[in-house]
Design a protein around this motif. Structure first.
Motif, PDB file in Angstrom:
ATOM      1  N   GLY A   1       0.776  -1.168   0.152  1.00  0.00           N
ATOM      2  CA  GLY A   1      -0.046  -0.056   0.077  1.00  0.00           C
ATOM      3  C   GLY A   1       1.077   1.174  -0.101  1.00  0.00           C
ATOM      4  O   GLY A   1       1.672   1.431   1.040  1.00  0.00           O
ATOM      5  N   ARG A   2       0.885   2.051  -0.905  1.00  0.00           N
ATOM      6  CA  ARG A   2       1.672   3.246  -0.972  1.00  0.00           C
ATOM      7  C   ARG A   2       0.511   4.397  -1.313  1.00  0.00           C
ATOM      8  O   ARG A   2      -0.011   4.522  -2.338  1.00  0.00           O
ATOM      9  N   PHE A   3       0.403   5.160  -0.031  1.00  0.00           N
ATOM     10  CA  PHE A   3      -0.482   6.187  -0.113  1.00  0.00           C
ATOM     11  C   PHE A   3       0.392   7.454   0.189  1.00  0.00           C
ATOM     12  O   PHE A   3       1.229   7.523   0.761  1.00  0.00           O
ATOM     13  N   SER A   4      -0.529   8.875  -0.116  1.00  0.00           N
ATOM     14  CA  SER A   4      -0.249   9.904   0.277  1.00  0.00           C
ATOM     15  C   SER A   4      -1.652  11.016   0.510  1.00  0.00           C
ATOM     16  O   SER A   4      -2.366  10.575  -0.279  1.00  0.00           O
ATOM     17  N   VAL A   5      -1.447  11.894   1.259  1.00  0.00           N
ATOM     18  CA  VAL A   5      -2.756  12.761   1.375  1.00  0.00           C
ATOM     19  C   VAL A   5      -2.677  13.741   0.341  1.00  0.00           C
ATOM     20  O   VAL A   5      -1.546  13.936  -0.139  1.00  0.00           O
ATOM     21  N   ASP A   6      -3.904  13.781  -0.165  1.00  0.00           N
ATOM     22  CA  ASP A   6      -4.346  14.597  -1.132  1.00  0.00           C
ATOM     23  C   ASP A   6      -4.498  16.114  -0.388  1.00  0.00           C
ATOM     24  O   ASP A   6      -4.168  17.190  -0.790  1.00  0.00           O
ATOM     25  N   TRP A   7      -5.519  16.085   0.369  1.00  0.00           N
ATOM     26  CA  TRP A   7      -6.200  17.189   1.345  1.00  0.00           C
ATOM     27  C   TRP A   7      -6.223  16.907   2.602  1.00  0.00           C
ATOM     28  O   TRP A   7      -6.867  15.640   3.019  1.00  0.00           O
ATOM     29  N   PRO A   8      -5.921  17.713   3.891  1.00  0.00           N
ATOM     30  CA  PRO A   8      -5.141  19.068   3.326  1.00  0.00           C
ATOM     31  C   PRO A   8      -3.811  18.748   2.809  1.00  0.00           C
ATOM     32  O   PRO A   8      -3.175  17.775   3.109  1.00  0.00           O
ATOM     33  N   CYS A   9      -3.518  19.480   1.886  1.00  0.00           N
ATOM     34  CA  CYS A   9      -2.220  19.463   0.986  1.00  0.00           C
ATOM     35  C   CYS A   9      -0.929  19.209   1.902  1.00  0.00           C
ATOM     36  O   CYS A   9      -0.701  20.356   2.648  1.00  0.00           O
ATOM     37  N   PRO A  10      -0.317  18.066   1.830  1.00  0.00           N
ATOM     38  CA  PRO A  10       0.878  17.936   2.704  1.00  0.00           C
ATOM     39  C   PRO A  10       2.049  18.669   2.134  1.00  0.00           C
ATOM     40  O   PRO A  10       1.981  19.040   0.797  1.00  0.00           O
ATOM     41  N   ARG A  11       2.870  18.761   3.140  1.00  0.00           N
ATOM     42  CA  ARG A  11       4.294  19.653   2.562  1.00  0.00           C
ATOM     43  C   ARG A  11       4.863  19.096   1.216  1.00  0.00           C
ATOM     44  O   ARG A  11       5.268  17.763   1.342  1.00  0.00           O
ATOM     45  N   PHE A  12       5.119  20.108   0.387  1.00  0.00           N
ATOM     46  CA  PHE A  12       5.897  19.912  -0.864  1.00  0.00           C
ATOM     47  C   PHE A  12       5.213  18.707  -1.833  1.00  0.00           C
ATOM     48  O   PHE A  12       5.949  18.028  -2.488  1.00  0.00           O
TER      49      PHE A  12
END
Length: 316
Positions: free
Chosen positions: A19-30
């Motif tokens: 599982g490879r995830f990242s936050v879209d909102w609230p926009c994470p740093r850079f």
């Protein structure tokens, strides 16, 4: 005592896809792909690998907490404690659901994080319960007593116990509004598979290791308001002025007939050293010893650096 949750093989509940995830909102740093992202600060670049973990248990990859120590040029979102928050994610192809997600707040620049919401075991699992059908949006309420702040950090962390020993973390710089309280209590953010921390990986169930989260220490964070900071600074300035005036009065102390005792009184009003004359006196020896004119060693730059009985006092 270090706890290790490792199994020799996955017991078949989830495939080998990571599982490879990242936050879209609230926009994470850079983030190069987040929603409503602020402008990039000078001398910084977009994080092309934002979906990757910040650390692994074997220390093969350890980035700073939040991935980046620097912040956006402005806040990426305003969170109102009176409204529900909807956090959205991006998931790479082949990602599978399950595991532990925590959403935490820091008021001291990322030194201390307290959990405001968590999903333990079923994070990213769709309503149908299919681990291969990933849910990428979650809505939850913030604690109503979460202190307001213009300089808070909203953090998402993720560990999937059925996969490799990895620790994911994204951070968004946010403003928190809608509360007039000063203190908040919550579990301390759990850190696993990172920089020598406990290992949790290759388990047969997406809920294995839940006890680590259930047993997290509860911390209390107390935040000063802007008005409180201004009031305290004004008082400190007035106290310093009073101390300077007292010290000035003692620059030329009266010396008794017995000798020069006390003639070494400091200009800031501290007690004189005293000399060899047994009857010597100094006008600074009484007033200059006032504790009110001593510096507070626990406070530096407006931040109270004290952690007592699981309480964290910070200044916002």
């Amino acid at each position: 005592m270090k706890v290790s949750y490792l199994a020799s093989a996955v017991l078949g509940m989830v495939g080998v896809a990571h599982g490879r995830f990242s936050v879209d909102w609230p926009c994470p740093r850079f983030s190069p792909s987040g929603k409503d992202c602020p402008s990039l600060p000078p001398n910084e670049s977009y994080d092309a690998d934002i979906n990757s973990p910040i650390g692994t248990a074997d220390a093969g990859k350890n980035m700073p907490l939040c991935r980046h120590s620097a912040s956006w040029s402005t806040n990426s979102a305003v969170l109102n404690v009176k409204d529900a928050v909807t956090v959205s994610f991006s998931a790479e192809n082949g990602s599978t659901a399950g595991g532990f997600c925590q959403y935490s707040i820091s008021y001291d620049g990322g030194k201390t994080f307290a959990v405001v919401h968590q999903q333990l075991g079923d994070c990213f699992v769709s309503n149908a319960g299919n681990l291969n059908e990933v849910s990428t949006e979650y809505t939850f309420d913030l604690p109503k007593n979460l202190p307001s702040s213009k300089n808070a950090i909203f953090a998402w962390t993720y560990v999937n116990p059925t996969q490799d020993a990895a620790f994911y973390m994204n951070c968004a710089d946010v403003e928190i509004v809608g509360s007039d309280t000063k203190s908040f209590s919550g579990p301390e953010m759990t850190i696993l598979n990172y920089n020598g921390k406990d290992t949790l990986a290759n388990q047969g169930s997406i809920s294995n290791g839940k006890d680590i989260y259930d047993n997290a220490k509860i911390i209390e964070i107390t935040v000063e308001s802007d008005a409180s900071i201004a009031k305290r600074h004004n008082k400190e300035a007035k106290d310093e002025e009073d101390c300077d005036e007292e010290g000035g009065d003692n620059k030329n102390p009266k010396v008794g007939s017995g000798g020069s005792g006390g003639s070494d009184s400091d200009s800031d009003g501290k007690k004189g050293k005293g000399g060899s004359g047994g009857d010597g006196t100094s006008s600074g020896s009484d007033s200059g010893g006032d504790d009110d004119c001593e510096s507070d060693s626990d406070t530096e730059g407006g931040v109270t650096n004290v952690v007592v009985t699981n309480s964290v006092s910070v200044t916002n």
